[in-house]
Design an enzyme around this catalytic site. Sequence first.
Site, short mmCIF file in Angstrom:
data_model
loop_
_atom_site.label_atom_id
_atom_site.label_comp_id
_atom_site.label_asym_id
_atom_site.label_seq_id
_atom_site.Cartn_x
_atom_site.Cartn_y
_atom_site.Cartn_z
N GLU A 187 9.78 -7.63 4.29
CA GLU A 187 10.28 -7.70 2.92
C GLU A 187 11.21 -8.89 2.71
OE1 GLU A 187 9.92 -3.25 1.11
OE2 GLU A 187 11.88 -3.78 1.92
N GLU A 261 4.04 -0.05 2.62
CA GLU A 261 4.94 1.11 2.66
C GLU A 261 4.74 1.91 1.40
OE1 GLU A 261 8.67 -0.90 5.19
OE2 GLU A 261 9.01 -0.06 3.19
#
Length: 782
Positions: A187, A261
């Site tokens: 991320e 995710e």
Amino acid sequence: MKAHPILALAFGLAALQPLASLAQAPAAAKHRFEIGETELLLDGKRMQIRCGELHFARVPKEYWRHRLQLCKAMGLNTVCAYLFWNLHEFEKGKYNWEGQADAAEFCRLAQEEGLWVILRPGPYACAEWDGGGLPWWLLKKPDIALRSQDPDFMAASKAWLAEVGRVLGPLQVTKGGPILMAQVENEYGFYGKDAEYMGRMRQATIDAGFDIPLFACNPTGSLWNGKRDDLFNVVNFGSDPATGFKKLREVQPKGPLMCGEFYPGWFDTWGAPHHLGKTETYLADLDYMLNAGASFSIYMAHGGTSFGLWAGADRPFKPDTSSYDYDAPISEAGWIGDKFERTRQLMSRYLLPGEKLSDPPAPKPVIEIPAFQLTETAAVLANLPEAIKDSAPRHMEAYDQGHGCTVYRTTLPVGPAAKLQLDQVHDFAWVYLDGKEVGVMDRRSRRFHVNLPERKEEARLDILVEAMGHVNFGVEIHDRKGIHGKVQLVEAAKTSELKGAWEIFPLKLDAPLLAGLKWKPADKDESGPRFWRGGFTLAKAEDTFLDMRSWGKGVIWVNGHCLARHWNIGPTQTAYMPGAWLKEGKNEVIVLDLTGPTEATMAGLSKPILDELRPELDFARKGTKKSTLELGDHVADLSASFSAGADAQDVKFATPLEGSQFVLEALSAHDGKPYAAIAELDLLDPAGNSISHASWTIAYVDSEELVGEDGSASNAINGQTADFWHSEWKTVQPGYPHRLVIDLGAKTAIGGFRYTPRAGNNPGRIKDYRVHVGSGFVKEAK
């Protein structure tokens, strides 16, 4: 079906060579995994990855196979292996791959159970883990820039990835192992925009010997930041997969779709309500992805426990509980129920040719343990290690310490009543004069002072600082623990810095410290921070949940295992105790309690308590509703309207504004309902960059939902777009206007802000609003 030519060229890896080259592949290369033009391909056949996150560090090694079997029975064909760098290299240059850190064994077990593996080696992980997995010793360098091209960070990261390649490289699918893909960073788009940094991390992974497809994951609003065409891009979200995949297509027009995710629940922080995911929405979104042929990873399939001191902290500073149950389909203790069964039923409709569901293994037995006493104590201030001399206090990392507690000691002269003022302390500090507590400092509310009584004689000043988890998200990962800056004595006529003669006592809360404690029979009249010792006898060692409701705040050890943190404010009131770490016969329990128990007793329960908040026991925190907002005749600096929809929206001021408080007045909602919600509110400097949240607090909010869900106002500034601030709805529904005030800690130049609405087709999207920037809008309650 064939490999996507653009992606194959971009990867430049042996695993993506044309199929014809297989004849020259090494004999050990049993399988071939590729990024196809429209699908993922395993040995040339379509593969839909049905993955689940399972952190081996959060599960007792003795239970790894059991949890993997549960994942397989739920319908998963892949699990994620997240590596936490600091677990494996707690001290620089000393690597640990044994016991609980045996990542290779976890991967081998997964393969034995018929599961593939996606490797997420970092260097940064997040995952509500201490420092996001980054080792504390990186912070010993005063000016290090983590997750950047800082030479020291890059050198340490390359050495780490090379070590990962040495240990796990042989387990790649190209060599007959289960590892299909490896992630580069994690991320990063939320943190920065440096595509060259991502390229160097990619190259370091290749140099470490990885010849499998490499990928990058980002939330929907951060996919463009640091994006590279030579990495396969996947998107992270908690709901609304249609929008998530639409955003992914904007940055990656071709190739398979994958959610890196997908959140069925959420994690807990101390003092906030326990999180429960919405099962119906979760299943509908999962069905959407399965039906669309998209791949995904359920984060978490099984959350487990952040044992010991490994739990991190949300930003600006919201420490995470040790329980990482996550409301996952497989509970913290490996139990299954409705969410598991319904997930399994859904998965059964989308199995690939040749696949079949296995039966779930039996649950681990659970026992109750009758109440027992802890009958010995060792006072913290009477069991200090050898002192380090210093002219002024510094943060813990400067003393070669990354976890635990530190006592800072000096002598105060004779003098009148005064105020002890620190610039900052991370994270909590108890202040003692001649051994008597005089006050508590608390990073959550930025309360860094206590009042001192008159001193007719010299007095010994002790400041006991407790470090909880290093912040694991955002630029706030530069989270050094202990005392920061000056320690000052503020008297009526003068302010003086306390310098010259300090003693520093690092309490690392490790095995050597415990072994050296001097125990004595407990004295009920004694107060102050103490270690407590007791035990119980078992005829059979099975799982249980230690009831910590009569204890204050601290850490628990059982049979030498650092089990968990405890804090009576909740929501977690028990500590999961794996039976694998107990033994028949006598078992020893040690508890560090910094505030003191109401009763020095404990018991083992058959069920956990994960949702019991007791805010009345919070020793220092002021609630966000107790202050008053006084805008007076201040004219709004901006009056405008947000667009409809779920996209993040950047608002730029005509000229930069300066102030220490930012007020957002929400005046109406797009759907006309009385609710307001914000997934994230980010302030931007005049250059358009995100301003650090490290010094922020919520100074005021008119309404926040804390009964039906965690709609805490602090969710609006924690960097996580999957949770949100929400005005009250469960018992009352106050109408607009709704007001949220951020205190920045100091006057700051603000060039604009970014508003991220709540995801999905949900109420609370703000339409009309006003902004005020200034100082002194919020008055603290007396």
